[in-house]
Motif scaffolding. Structure first.
Motif, PDB file in Angstrom:
ATOM      1  N   THR A   1     106.184 -49.322 -46.713  1.00 45.87           N
ATOM      2  CA  THR A   1     105.736 -50.715 -46.553  1.00 45.87           C
ATOM      3  C   THR A   1     104.979 -50.943 -45.263  1.00 45.87           C
ATOM      4  O   THR A   1     104.468 -52.038 -45.033  1.00 45.87           O
ATOM      5  CB  THR A   1     106.945 -51.660 -46.581  1.00 45.87           C
ATOM      6  N   ARG A   2     104.929 -49.958 -44.394  1.00 48.39           N
ATOM      7  CA  ARG A   2     104.202 -50.111 -43.123  1.00 48.39           C
ATOM      8  C   ARG A   2     103.136 -49.028 -43.047  1.00 48.39           C
ATOM      9  O   ARG A   2     103.396 -47.866 -43.338  1.00 48.39           O
ATOM     10  CB  ARG A   2     105.147 -49.999 -41.927  1.00 48.39           C
ATOM     11  N   PHE A   3     101.945 -49.420 -42.622  1.00 49.82           N
ATOM     12  CA  PHE A   3     100.814 -48.507 -42.585  1.00 49.82           C
ATOM     13  C   PHE A   3     100.106 -48.651 -41.241  1.00 49.82           C
ATOM     14  O   PHE A   3     100.124 -49.707 -40.618  1.00 49.82           O
ATOM     15  CB  PHE A   3      99.819 -48.819 -43.715  1.00 49.82           C
ATOM     16  N   ASP A   4      99.489 -47.545 -40.827  1.00 46.86           N
ATOM     17  CA  ASP A   4      98.667 -47.614 -39.619  1.00 46.86           C
ATOM     18  C   ASP A   4      97.278 -48.117 -39.996  1.00 46.86           C
ATOM     19  O   ASP A   4      97.030 -48.520 -41.112  1.00 46.86           O
ATOM     20  CB  ASP A   4      98.610 -46.244 -38.923  1.00 46.86           C
ATOM     21  N   LYS A   5      96.359 -48.073 -39.040  1.00 41.99           N
ATOM     22  CA  LYS A   5      95.025 -48.630 -39.268  1.00 41.99           C
ATOM     23  C   LYS A   5      94.234 -47.837 -40.308  1.00 41.99           C
ATOM     24  O   LYS A   5      93.263 -48.322 -40.843  1.00 41.99           O
ATOM     25  CB  LYS A   5      94.243 -48.675 -37.946  1.00 41.99           C
ATOM     26  N   GLU A   6      94.664 -46.592 -40.572  1.00 37.84           N
ATOM     27  CA  GLU A   6      93.953 -45.779 -41.549  1.00 37.84           C
ATOM     28  C   GLU A   6      94.584 -45.868 -42.923  1.00 37.84           C
ATOM     29  O   GLU A   6      94.187 -45.179 -43.848  1.00 37.84           O
ATOM     30  CB  GLU A   6      93.938 -44.317 -41.095  1.00 37.84           C
ATOM     31  N   GLY A   7      95.612 -46.704 -43.086  1.00 42.40           N
ATOM     32  CA  GLY A   7      96.249 -46.836 -44.375  1.00 42.40           C
ATOM     33  C   GLY A   7      97.292 -45.782 -44.653  1.00 42.40           C
ATOM     34  O   GLY A   7      97.804 -45.669 -45.758  1.00 42.40           O
ATOM     35  N   LYS A   8      97.650 -44.969 -43.640  1.00 44.60           N
ATOM     36  CA  LYS A   8      98.648 -43.924 -43.834  1.00 44.60           C
ATOM     37  C   LYS A   8     100.032 -44.458 -43.478  1.00 44.60           C
ATOM     38  O   LYS A   8     100.178 -45.396 -42.710  1.00 44.60           O
ATOM     39  CB  LYS A   8      98.310 -42.701 -42.968  1.00 44.60           C
ATOM     40  N   ASP A   9     101.053 -43.788 -44.031  1.00 44.00           N
ATOM     41  CA  ASP A   9     102.415 -44.217 -43.752  1.00 44.00           C
ATOM     42  C   ASP A   9     102.736 -44.009 -42.282  1.00 44.00           C
ATOM     43  O   ASP A   9     102.421 -42.975 -41.698  1.00 44.00           O
ATOM     44  CB  ASP A   9     103.428 -43.406 -44.584  1.00 44.00           C
ATOM     45  N   GLU A  10     103.392 -44.975 -41.691  1.00 43.45           N
ATOM     46  CA  GLU A  10     103.878 -44.820 -40.329  1.00 43.45           C
ATOM     47  C   GLU A  10     105.167 -44.012 -40.365  1.00 43.45           C
ATOM     48  O   GLU A  10     106.110 -44.328 -41.081  1.00 43.45           O
ATOM     49  CB  GLU A  10     104.125 -46.181 -39.684  1.00 43.45           C
ATOM     50  N   GLN A  11     105.198 -42.945 -39.597  1.00 41.18           N
ATOM     51  CA  GLN A  11     106.367 -42.082 -39.624  1.00 41.18           C
ATOM     52  C   GLN A  11     107.533 -42.640 -38.816  1.00 41.18           C
ATOM     53  O   GLN A  11     108.674 -42.302 -39.048  1.00 41.18           O
ATOM     54  CB  GLN A  11     105.976 -40.691 -39.084  1.00 41.18           C
ATOM     55  N   GLU A  12     107.238 -43.486 -37.851  1.00 33.30           N
ATOM     56  CA  GLU A  12     108.308 -44.041 -37.030  1.00 33.30           C
ATOM     57  C   GLU A  12     109.050 -45.126 -37.818  1.00 33.30           C
ATOM     58  O   GLU A  12     108.454 -46.021 -38.405  1.00 33.30           O
ATOM     59  CB  GLU A  12     107.744 -44.624 -35.732  1.00 33.30           C
ATOM     60  N   ALA A  13     110.362 -45.022 -37.825  1.00 33.78           N
ATOM     61  CA  ALA A  13     111.185 -45.976 -38.568  1.00 33.78           C
ATOM     62  C   ALA A  13     111.942 -46.911 -37.632  1.00 33.78           C
ATOM     63  O   ALA A  13     112.983 -47.439 -37.974  1.00 33.78           O
ATOM     64  CB  ALA A  13     112.159 -45.223 -39.461  1.00 33.78           C
ATOM     65  N   LYS A  14     111.407 -47.101 -36.408  1.00 36.61           N
ATOM     66  CA  LYS A  14     112.109 -47.941 -35.447  1.00 36.61           C
ATOM     67  C   LYS A  14     112.212 -49.380 -35.931  1.00 36.61           C
ATOM     68  O   LYS A  14     113.224 -50.047 -35.709  1.00 36.61           O
ATOM     69  CB  LYS A  14     111.376 -47.897 -34.087  1.00 36.61           C
ATOM     70  N   SER A  15     111.172 -49.881 -36.582  1.00 33.40           N
ATOM     71  CA  SER A  15     111.171 -51.279 -37.011  1.00 33.40           C
ATOM     72  C   SER A  15     111.638 -51.430 -38.450  1.00 33.40           C
ATOM     73  O   SER A  15     111.481 -52.493 -39.032  1.00 33.40           O
ATOM     74  CB  SER A  15     109.764 -51.865 -36.859  1.00 33.40           C
ATOM     75  N   GLU A  16     112.210 -50.384 -39.045  1.00 28.84           N
ATOM     76  CA  GLU A  16     112.670 -50.448 -40.426  1.00 28.84           C
ATOM     77  C   GLU A  16     113.901 -51.344 -40.517  1.00 28.84           C
ATOM     78  O   GLU A  16     114.876 -51.163 -39.776  1.00 28.84           O
ATOM     79  CB  GLU A  16     112.989 -49.039 -40.923  1.00 28.84           C
ATOM     80  N   SER A  17     113.865 -52.283 -41.442  1.00 31.07           N
ATOM     81  CA  SER A  17     114.996 -53.194 -41.587  1.00 31.07           C
ATOM     82  C   SER A  17     116.168 -52.479 -42.252  1.00 31.07           C
ATOM     83  O   SER A  17     116.017 -51.414 -42.849  1.00 31.07           O
ATOM     84  CB  SER A  17     114.576 -54.415 -42.420  1.00 31.07           C
ATOM     85  N   ALA A  18     117.350 -53.114 -42.171  1.00 32.95           N
ATOM     86  CA  ALA A  18     118.547 -52.509 -42.758  1.00 32.95           C
ATOM     87  C   ALA A  18     118.417 -52.392 -44.271  1.00 32.95           C
ATOM     88  O   ALA A  18     118.824 -51.390 -44.875  1.00 32.95           O
ATOM     89  CB  ALA A  18     119.768 -53.350 -42.384  1.00 32.95           C
ATOM     90  N   ASP A  19     117.826 -53.430 -44.900  1.00 33.31           N
ATOM     91  CA  ASP A  19     117.656 -53.394 -46.355  1.00 33.31           C
ATOM     92  C   ASP A  19     116.695 -52.287 -46.763  1.00 33.31           C
ATOM     93  O   ASP A  19     116.936 -51.555 -47.734  1.00 33.31           O
ATOM     94  CB  ASP A  19     117.134 -54.752 -46.831  1.00 33.31           C
ATOM     95  N   GLU A  20     115.615 -52.120 -46.013  1.00 30.45           N
ATOM     96  CA  GLU A  20     114.671 -51.051 -46.322  1.00 30.45           C
ATOM     97  C   GLU A  20     115.306 -49.685 -46.150  1.00 30.45           C
ATOM     98  O   GLU A  20     115.073 -48.769 -46.943  1.00 30.45           O
ATOM     99  CB  GLU A  20     113.434 -51.172 -45.424  1.00 30.45           C
ATOM    100  N   ARG A  21     116.136 -49.549 -45.111  1.00 35.86           N
ATOM    101  CA  ARG A  21     116.797 -48.270 -44.870  1.00 35.86           C
ATOM    102  C   ARG A  21     117.750 -47.929 -46.016  1.00 35.86           C
ATOM    103  O   ARG A  21     117.810 -46.785 -46.471  1.00 35.86           O
ATOM    104  CB  ARG A  21     117.551 -48.322 -43.546  1.00 35.86           C
ATOM    105  N   LEU A  22     118.486 -48.913 -46.493  1.00 33.26           N
ATOM    106  CA  LEU A  22     119.409 -48.677 -47.605  1.00 33.26           C
ATOM    107  C   LEU A  22     118.638 -48.295 -48.872  1.00 33.26           C
ATOM    108  O   LEU A  22     119.052 -47.391 -49.611  1.00 33.26           O
ATOM    109  CB  LEU A  22     120.255 -49.933 -47.853  1.00 33.26           C
ATOM    110  N   ARG A  23     117.523 -48.983 -49.146  1.00 33.99           N
ATOM    111  CA  ARG A  23     116.726 -48.664 -50.326  1.00 33.99           C
ATOM    112  C   ARG A  23     116.145 -47.248 -50.231  1.00 33.99           C
ATOM    113  O   ARG A  23     116.153 -46.502 -51.211  1.00 33.99           O
ATOM    114  CB  ARG A  23     115.577 -49.661 -50.476  1.00 33.99           C
ATOM    115  N   ARG A  24     115.662 -46.908 -49.062  1.00 34.72           N
ATOM    116  CA  ARG A  24     115.072 -45.576 -48.909  1.00 34.72           C
ATOM    117  C   ARG A  24     116.113 -44.489 -49.110  1.00 34.72           C
ATOM    118  O   ARG A  24     115.863 -43.487 -49.799  1.00 34.72           O
ATOM    119  CB  ARG A  24     114.427 -45.451 -47.525  1.00 34.72           C
TER     120      ARG A  24
END
Length: 938
Positions: free
Chosen positions: A68-91
């Motif tokens: 759900t988070r992308f950098d300026k080039e449209g690629k997945d951001e590898q850092e999960a620092k800002s990942e919400s708890a709900d997103e973490r559970l889903r992943r």
């Protein structure tokens, strides 16, 4: 998940054999029928589900997830620092579901591997032939049909079947290989597997009509017969080769082009069904590979006369175990071992041929399928970005616009449903195609190819017998590992990753200009692979780790004259070694696009610069020490620059004329692409000149070198032409750039003007005093020099007040260094904007890409040229027409020819003597050129 019924049947057979319920003879019968009744590789295919519900994926993966988070080039951001708890559970729930799916699939894959092991058993011969040799001959026939029908996709085995079959076969073969290693300590392990080079020329393995590195096999056996005799004890009878060649020609005349794998077949003719769909038919065997003209000398018996052993001509289906494994002094597949090849057992010889077939199978269609399946991952990214954009629009939508909100919510639902389906399908693909285990299989195949090429290379001229597909698979397998398996699996985690990169770098560096390789396609592929290799830091460091001798040889080949070779790709390689060191050449996005089209900031960026100072040093040493090579290299670069920029000017003139026609308001897409390519080539050639003048300025400024003055004059002439064309007020270049046509995004002032500025700064600011004086003198003496073109770089190039185009002196015809006229500039169109409305280019506007120090250098250069121009104008006496060069009418007479005493300027005679030794005027042979000074009395 249901297991196919046919798998259950054969699994039952496998269990019965294991527990001695049925005899091994039944397995041999199963092996004979496998490629007929069970349709060969179709049996080992695990079908990708098109309908998620029917495949049971919803039960295995109840929770879906996507980035759900992308950098300026449209690629997945590898850092999960800002990942919400709900997103973490889903992943995490999604990852657990993926693991459950993978375990279910592994059960079926293991069954398929066990069945293949039964088919590869070579201990069940009993009273008949072992299963492995039946399988091997049918496998080779299967490869022959797929290699011979590549021009007819309907007759080929589907690539998705090939992909699954390849992975199961690799697992089974490596299992038998390592089992043989345990039983025979002298053998090598499967981790060190390779195909020995004698398989490529001893005629024991049929390679059909596949291309060899050195060309046609018939030609190689004629040209290298002496090397075969001296290195491998293989003697070829020339009369038999001639007979075989004549028979081949007769058969080709009878059969017609329809029998050739890539020939033009009649469109209405029916294609024969291959054996994986119908009963096998006897295919056409390669007569050059299995010729009866091969006879062998007993190796290492110098005192005894050579004992000749006749070799039978065998079709693929007629080979026996003895023909493959050998017996009683017969080496079988390893017949004709060269002296460079170690005298030690490798593995069972039948396994070597299967590995060779695996490499061929990857080249036929497996790599194509690996690239095809990446589309699903790309679709997930696109839908995820679209869903995120829709959610942001919903959040910004005013409450009073219920109609818009309703449409956005419908779109949101559609995108979410599509992502649910694609995420489950992607889980399936990651488990069956892009898993860690599958990545290790492709990596193993890459290392097999690298070791095979290295062993074949050690044989010297016999390297020409190696099939082209080994180099192709090595390059394609590396590309697949780097581009297809990430980000789920990283190539950096593979065992021996850096050593493998270095080995592949050594192969590319050595063989891209190898004279033993004659095929145009494979040479282009090697060049493209090397160009891609130097783009990325890790692979570039691998190039720097190869032995110094190989690095220097690679740079020497890159600096060879550009004529009669793919110079454009060579130039891209040199540019990539320089990018990051040049003037204003550190950007990852085209700066002018960020200013003119800020909405394009989401487009993929350029690769981050990673220059190689080590390879630049090798280049500087070569050009500095070898004066002849430096002169020929730079002359070829200047010739190509003149051609590329001339073509570009001609193309934009046609584009402008097409855009102004009232009956046609569009321009051909192909024409735009060619125009952009010529512009990019011009910029890259200018960057190579910048690199050269930075690393080895004495090539232009040390006039004790034979060609230095001529090269400097040619360089000044081209730079002035480029500046005049690009910086003139309301010129053709400006008008085409302002059209903002799709496909011409790279065409702008910044790339080409900054490249020219870098060259001028090096010769007029960074050099020694004497060199700067020479460069300024040559630049100012060129008739095309205009000071306002230099002023234009800083936004000061406007026409002086009160001046008009009618009162300005007419510019002389612009003629290229080889006499090729450049396209004339088009006069301003009616209604064009005046100087007040024209937005000037200025380096000051690009402070994010041009450093303050670079700006100061340009300002100093402009001040210096302004002063020198005024002094030159004040000290230059009027020149009569009689004192001008009768060839160019641009420079004063400065050279006299011997023995005829005719005269011209040095630039004209030096350029002329590069290709012709005859006098311009009397055609006498010029034996010398001396300086000419006008007598004072004149």
């Amino acid at each position: 998940m249901c297991i196919p019924r046919v798998i259950l049947r054969v699994t039952l057979c496998m269990i019965c054999v294991r527990y001695r319920v049925i005899r091994p003879a039944s397995v041999r019968s199963l092996t004979r029928r496998t490629f007929d009744v069970l349709r060969s590789v179709v049996f080992f295919y695990i079908k990708t589900p098109l309908r998620v519900k029917e495949a049971g994926l919803e039960e295995l993966i109840p929770t879906t997830w996507w980035p759900t988070r992308f950098d300026k080039e449209g690629k997945d951001e590898q850092e999960a620092k800002s990942e919400s708890a709900d997103e973490r559970l889903r992943r995490r729930a999604y990852e657990r579901g993926c693991q459950r799916l993978k375990k279910r699939i592994e059960v079926v894959e293991e069954l398929q591997v066990q069945i293949l092991k039964l088919l590869l058993n070579n201990k069940d011969r009993g009273t008949g032939e072992a299963s492995r040799y039946i399988f091997l001959n049918k496998f080779r026939k299967f490869l022959q049909e797929n290699a011979s029908n590549r021009g007819h996709p309907t007759a080929l085995c589907p690539p998705e079947y090939m992909l699954c079959f390849l992975h199961r076969l690799i697992t089974a073969v490596r299992s038998y290989w390592d089992e043989g290693k345990r039983k025979g300590p002298g053998c090598i392990s499967s981790e060190e597997a390779y195909v020995p080079p004698q398989l490529f020329y001893n005629g024991k393995v049929d390679y059909f009509d596949l291309q060899r590195l050195g060309g046609l096999l018939s030609h190689l056996k004629k040209a290298l017969k002496d090397e075969l005799a001296s290195k491998t004890n293989i003697i070829i009878d020339p009369a038999e080769i001639l007979t075989t060649s004549m028979d081949d020609l007769d058969e080709d005349e009878e059969s017609g082009a329809a029998q050739r794998p890539f020939g033009a077949a009649a469109m209405g003719g029916a294609l024969a069904r291959p054996s994986w769909l119908s009963s096998p038919t006897l295919g056409r065997a390669n007569r050059f590979l299995s010729t009866a003209a091969v006879s062998l000398m007993t190796p290492r018996r110098p005192l005894a006369p050579p004992e000749k052993v006749k070799v039978r001509t065998l079709a693929v289906e007629q080979r026996t175990e003895e023909d493959i494994e050998g017996s009683h002094g017969n080496d079988g597949l390893l017949l004709g071992r060269p002296l460079e090849e170690p005298d030690q057992p490798i593995a069972e010889k039948s396994l070597l041929e299967i590995v060779d077939g695996i490499v061929m199978m990857y080249n036929l269609s497996v790599h194509q399928q690996l690239g095809k399946m990446v589309v699903v991952s790309d679709d997930v990214h696109e839908y995820a970005m679209a869903l995120k954009d829709t959610e942001e629009k919903i959040a910004r939508c005013p409450a009073r616009r219920a109609d818009i909100l309703d449409e956005l919510q419908k779109s949101q639902k559609v995108f979410a449903e599509k992502l649910n389906h694609l995420s489950r399908r992607l889980a399936w693909i990651n488990a069956t195609v892009y898993s860690k285990e599958k990545m290790l299989d492709v990596y193993w195949l890459l290392r097999v190819c690298i070791r095979t090429v290295e062993h074949a290379d050690n044989t010297g001229s016999l390297f020409a017998f190696a099939p082209e597909f080994y180099l192709n698979v090595a390059m394609n397998a590396y590309s697949a590992l780097k581009n297809y398996f990430s980000p789920a699996n990283s190539m950096e985690d593979l065992p021996g990753y850096e050593d493998t990169l270095t080995q592949l770098a050594a192969i590319l560096a050595k063989h891209f200009a190898d004279p033993r390789i004659v095929g145009t396609d494979i040479k282009d592929s090697l060049m493209q692979a090397l160009a891609s290799y130097v783009c990325y830091p890790q692979s570039l460091r691998a190039v720097e780790r190869i032995p110094e001798e190989q690095r220097v040889a690679m740079m020497r080949n890159l600096l060879a004259p550009y004529e009669q070779r793919p110079w454009a790709q060579t130039n891209w390689i040199l540019v990539r070694l320089w990018r990051g060191c040049g003037f204003g050449y550190r950007y990852t996005r085209l700066p002018h696009l960020l200013k003119t089209k800020p909405e394009d900031t989401n487009l993929p960026s350029l690769q981050k610069p990673c220059p190689s100072l080590l390879l630049q040093r090798h280049m500087a040493e070569l050009l500095s020490m070898d004066k002849d090579m430096a002169a020929s290299f730079l002359n070829s670069v200047l010739n190509q620059l003149n051609w590329a920029f001339s073509e570009f000017i001609g193309m934009i003139q046609e584009i402008q004329q097409a855009a102004e026609r009232p009956e046609r308001n569009f321009v051909d897409t192909r024409q735009l692409k060619v125009c952009a390519t010529c512009f990019d080539l011009s910029v890259s050639l200018l960057r190579v000149l910048e690199m050269t003048v930075t690393l080895v300025p004495e090539i232009f400024l040390d006039w004790s070198r034979p060609s230095a003055e001529l090269l400097l004059r040619r360089l000044a002439q081209l730079l002035n032409q480029v500046l005049n064309r690009v910086t003139a007020e309301r010129n053709l270049f400006d008008r085409v750039v302002n059209l903002r046509l799709p496909g011409l995004e790279s065409v702008d002032h910044y790339p080409i003007l900054v490249a020219v500025t870098g060259i001028l700064v090096q010769v007029l600011v960074e050099g020694e005093r004497q060199g700067i004086s020479r460069a300024a003198s040559v630049l100012l003496s060129d008739p095309c020099f205009q000071l306002h073109s230099i002023q234009h770089l800083l936004g000061e190039g406007g026409e002086p007040a009160g001046s008009s185009t009618s009162s300005a002196p007419s510019m002389p015809p612009v003629v290229g260094p080889l006499g090729a006229a450049l396209a004339p500039a088009i006069s301003p169109a009616p209604g064009a904007t005046g100087p007040a409305d024209h937005k000037h280019f200025s380096l000051h506007a690009y402070t994010d890409y041009i450093s303050e120090e670079e700006e100061r250098k340009v300002e100093g250069m402009l001040a210096f040229l302004t002063l020198e121009s005024k002094q030159a104008a004040a000290s230059t006496a009027p020149t009569s027409e009689d004192d001008l060069c009768p060839i160019c009418y641009a420079h004063s007479i400065s050279a006299v020819f011997k023995p005829c005493s005719h005269k011209s300027c040095k630039a004209c005679i030096n350029q002329h003597l590069m290709n012709n030794k005859d006098c311009f005027f009397c055609k006498a042979t010029i034996t010398g050129v001396e300086d000419y000074t006008k007598p004072a009395s004149s």
